[in-house]
Design a protein around this motif. Structure first.
Motif, PDB file in Angstrom:
ATOM      1  N   UNK A 132       0.830  -1.194   0.000  1.00  0.00           N
ATOM      2  CA  UNK A 132       0.000   0.000   0.000  1.00  0.00           C
ATOM      3  C   UNK A 132       0.869   1.250   0.000  1.00  0.00           C
ATOM      4  N   UNK A 133       0.397   2.312  -0.644  1.00  0.00           N
ATOM      5  CA  UNK A 133       0.963   3.622  -0.440  1.00  0.00           C
ATOM      6  C   UNK A 133       0.314   4.241   0.795  1.00  0.00           C
ATOM      7  N   UNK A 134       0.913   5.308   1.308  1.00  0.00           N
ATOM      8  CA  UNK A 134       0.434   5.905   2.550  1.00  0.00           C
ATOM      9  C   UNK A 134      -0.956   6.513   2.412  1.00  0.00           C
ATOM     10  N   UNK A 135      -1.398   6.840   1.171  1.00  0.00           N
ATOM     11  CA  UNK A 135      -2.717   7.437   1.000  1.00  0.00           C
ATOM     12  C   UNK A 135      -3.849   6.428   1.176  1.00  0.00           C
ATOM     13  N   UNK A 172       5.045  10.998  -3.886  1.00  0.00           N
ATOM     14  CA  UNK A 172       5.594  11.634  -5.085  1.00  0.00           C
ATOM     15  C   UNK A 172       6.997  11.164  -5.426  1.00  0.00           C
ATOM     16  N   UNK A 173       7.629  10.402  -4.536  1.00  0.00           N
ATOM     17  CA  UNK A 173       8.984   9.918  -4.775  1.00  0.00           C
ATOM     18  C   UNK A 173       9.114   8.457  -4.339  1.00  0.00           C
ATOM     19  N   UNK A 174      10.072   7.770  -4.956  1.00  0.00           N
ATOM     20  CA  UNK A 174      10.344   6.378  -4.619  1.00  0.00           C
ATOM     21  C   UNK A 174      11.837   6.227  -4.362  1.00  0.00           C
ATOM     22  N   UNK A 175      12.190   5.659  -3.230  1.00  0.00           N
ATOM     23  CA  UNK A 175      13.582   5.291  -2.961  1.00  0.00           C
ATOM     24  C   UNK A 175      13.806   3.890  -3.518  1.00  0.00           C
ATOM     25  N   UNK A 176      14.836   3.749  -4.335  1.00  0.00           N
ATOM     26  CA  UNK A 176      15.099   2.489  -5.048  1.00  0.00           C
ATOM     27  C   UNK A 176      16.523   2.038  -4.766  1.00  0.00           C
ATOM     28  N   UNK A 177      16.704   0.747  -4.519  1.00  0.00           N
ATOM     29  CA  UNK A 177      18.056   0.185  -4.482  1.00  0.00           C
ATOM     30  C   UNK A 177      18.153  -0.876  -5.564  1.00  0.00           C
ATOM     31  N   UNK A 178      19.310  -0.939  -6.231  1.00  0.00           N
ATOM     32  CA  UNK A 178      19.500  -1.887  -7.328  1.00  0.00           C
ATOM     33  C   UNK A 178      20.986  -2.110  -7.550  1.00  0.00           C
ATOM     34  N   UNK A 179      21.284  -3.226  -8.208  1.00  0.00           N
ATOM     35  CA  UNK A 179      22.664  -3.548  -8.567  1.00  0.00           C
ATOM     36  C   UNK A 179      22.857  -3.324 -10.058  1.00  0.00           C
ATOM     37  N   UNK A 180      24.121  -3.232 -10.477  1.00  0.00           N
ATOM     38  CA  UNK A 180      24.406  -2.910 -11.869  1.00  0.00           C
ATOM     39  C   UNK A 180      24.181  -4.047 -12.832  1.00  0.00           C
ATOM     40  N   UNK A 181      24.465  -5.288 -12.389  1.00  0.00           N
ATOM     41  CA  UNK A 181      24.341  -6.458 -13.265  1.00  0.00           C
ATOM     42  C   UNK A 181      23.804  -7.620 -12.464  1.00  0.00           C
ATOM     43  N   UNK A 182      23.225  -8.631 -13.142  1.00  0.00           N
ATOM     44  CA  UNK A 182      22.742  -9.803 -12.405  1.00  0.00           C
ATOM     45  C   UNK A 182      23.908 -10.666 -11.928  1.00  0.00           C
ATOM     46  N   UNK A 183      23.694 -11.413 -10.852  1.00  0.00           N
ATOM     47  CA  UNK A 183      24.723 -12.308 -10.352  1.00  0.00           C
ATOM     48  C   UNK A 183      24.892 -12.203  -8.846  1.00  0.00           C
ATOM     49  N   UNK A 184      25.427 -13.283  -8.242  1.00  0.00           N
ATOM     50  CA  UNK A 184      25.604 -13.312  -6.793  1.00  0.00           C
ATOM     51  C   UNK A 184      26.607 -12.268  -6.330  1.00  0.00           C
ATOM     52  N   UNK A 185      27.772 -12.214  -6.962  1.00  0.00           N
ATOM     53  CA  UNK A 185      28.791 -11.273  -6.525  1.00  0.00           C
ATOM     54  C   UNK A 185      28.385  -9.839  -6.839  1.00  0.00           C
ATOM     55  N   UNK A 186      27.647  -9.658  -7.938  1.00  0.00           N
ATOM     56  CA  UNK A 186      27.183  -8.322  -8.304  1.00  0.00           C
ATOM     57  C   UNK A 186      26.195  -7.774  -7.281  1.00  0.00           C
ATOM     58  N   UNK A 187      25.482  -8.689  -6.575  1.00  0.00           N
ATOM     59  CA  UNK A 187      24.534  -8.247  -5.546  1.00  0.00           C
ATOM     60  C   UNK A 187      25.251  -7.596  -4.362  1.00  0.00           C
ATOM     61  N   UNK A 188      26.564  -7.781  -4.265  1.00  0.00           N
ATOM     62  CA  UNK A 188      27.344  -7.166  -3.194  1.00  0.00           C
ATOM     63  C   UNK A 188      27.760  -5.742  -3.541  1.00  0.00           C
ATOM     64  N   UNK A 189      27.311  -5.270  -4.717  1.00  0.00           N
ATOM     65  CA  UNK A 189      27.553  -3.889  -5.139  1.00  0.00           C
ATOM     66  C   UNK A 189      26.212  -3.293  -5.561  1.00  0.00           C
ATOM     67  N   UNK A 190      25.566  -2.570  -4.675  1.00  0.00           N
ATOM     68  CA  UNK A 190      24.262  -1.990  -4.978  1.00  0.00           C
ATOM     69  C   UNK A 190      24.234  -0.531  -4.543  1.00  0.00           C
ATOM     70  N   UNK A 196      15.957  -5.278  -7.540  1.00  0.00           N
ATOM     71  CA  UNK A 196      15.167  -4.126  -7.110  1.00  0.00           C
ATOM     72  C   UNK A 196      14.585  -4.281  -5.712  1.00  0.00           C
ATOM     73  N   UNK A 197      14.760  -3.262  -4.898  1.00  0.00           N
ATOM     74  CA  UNK A 197      14.027  -3.052  -3.655  1.00  0.00           C
ATOM     75  C   UNK A 197      13.599  -1.595  -3.652  1.00  0.00           C
ATOM     76  N   UNK A 198      12.379  -1.325  -3.193  1.00  0.00           N
ATOM     77  CA  UNK A 198      11.902   0.057  -3.303  1.00  0.00           C
ATOM     78  C   UNK A 198      10.947   0.395  -2.174  1.00  0.00           C
ATOM     79  N   UNK A 199      10.814   1.693  -1.912  1.00  0.00           N
ATOM     80  CA  UNK A 199       9.903   2.195  -0.882  1.00  0.00           C
ATOM     81  C   UNK A 199       9.372   3.546  -1.321  1.00  0.00           C
ATOM     82  N   UNK A 200       8.055   3.710  -1.232  1.00  0.00           N
ATOM     83  CA  UNK A 200       7.413   4.975  -1.591  1.00  0.00           C
ATOM     84  C   UNK A 200       7.495   5.964  -0.431  1.00  0.00           C
TER      85      UNK A 200
END
Length: 301
Positions: A123-126, A171-189, A162-166
């Motif tokens: 849900x969004x806060x509204x 009006x804005x979304x905080x997003x976390x993401x990694x540059x490429x797929x893969x286990x080791x790549x998930x350690x760089x987000x 992708x992980x995200x929070x409104x």
């Protein structure tokens, strides 16, 4: 527990035998429950082996439970909206799924159909809109309006990991993401701020190592997130950091922990209602302790 107590009480004393694993498997379970914001009622998903799970409602003061759904095929529950008058859940719909809403005393209804692979509905806060993510090579964020039953894509870009929070303002979304797929790549987000109207993206935290799982403060002025504090590595020592959108760098408030952070966590980090503290859990050996941390930094409790 009540279902198990009722079952045992109905048996004559001579017929009662020690419980086996098979007996336990046959007992009903409650894989989800949620209390209304005012604390007056609790909804729960009752899963009975051999039958479809359904939503029930009961007053926290006690009383007879009220059945909210019947054999809809619930897959997961999103939870109560901010006003506590509706529950959203995901249920099977032909070969895909749909977002449903139910208000106590009314019949459940479909509000938005979900694309295949949709996840992370919230849900969004509204209390009127819901969001979810969907995609294959990368995931995009979508918005479902419960009033119009319309769905629109918010981000054209597909994010990996992708992980995200409104924001509470919506009006804005905080997003976390990694540059490429893969286990080791998930350690760089990294963290980004996305405009919910235009989809425009602004870098928020870009540094080596893990920065993920953003959570907005109640007033929408700060974002707490899990961080490796700018350090890379296969076994990152993680903790909690905070940033105000517009600030040049985050405040690594979790680095003062007497154990130096945790690889198994932090998890389930959440703000206190006044925005002064952050609570989170970790896995520490065979224990899962809960910690409280001042949003301004300082000792742990």
């Amino acid at each position: 527990r009540r279902a198990g107590e009722t079952l045992l009480a109905a048996l004559p004393a001579a017929a009662q035998t020690p419980l086996t694993l098979d007996d336990v498997r046959r007992l009903p379970s409650t894989p989800w429950f949620g209390i209304t914001p005012d604390g007056a009622r609790v909804a729960y998903l009752l899963a009975d082996p051999g039958a479809q799970a359904d939503l029930w409602l009961v007053a926290t003061a006690g009383g007879a439970p009220q059945r909210l759904t019947r054999d809809i095929g619930i897959r997961s529950v999103v939870g109560w909206n901010a006003s506590g008058d509706r529950i959203a859940f995901v249920a099977a719909e032909s070969d895909s799924a749909a977002l449903w809403l139910v208000q106590p005393g009314t019949a459940p209804r479909i509000t938005c159909r979900l694309p295949r692979g949709a996840r992370s509905a919230s849900w969004l806060a509204d209390g009127q809109r819901l969001s979810f993510a969907v995609g294959t090579a990368g995931e995009s964020i979508f918005l479902c309006d419960a009033r119009t039953r319309e769905t629109r894509q918010v981000t054209a870009k597909g994010y990996i990991g992708l992980e995200f929070a409104w924001a509470p303002s919506g009006d804005r979304i905080a997003v976390s993401a990694q540059g490429r797929p893969g286990f080791y790549e998930a350690l760089e987000s990294d963290l980004f701020l996305v405009d919910a109207r235009t989809g425009a993206e602004t870098p928020l935290v870009t540094r080596p190592g893990v920065d993920r799982s953003p959570v907005w403060s109640p007033d929408g002025s700060q974002i707490a997130f899990v961080s490796g504090f700018g350090r890379s590595g296969l076994l990152p020592n993680l903790g909690i950091a905070v940033i105000r959108p517009g600030d040049p760098a985050p405040r690594d408030i979790g680095t003062s922990h007497d154990r130096g952070g945790f690889f198994e966590g932090p998890f389930l980090h959440a703000w206190s209602s006044d925005g002064r503290e952050i609570y989170y859990s970790v896995i520490d050996g065979l224990e899962s302790p809960l910690f409280r941390l001042s949003a301004n930094g300082g000792p742990f409790a």
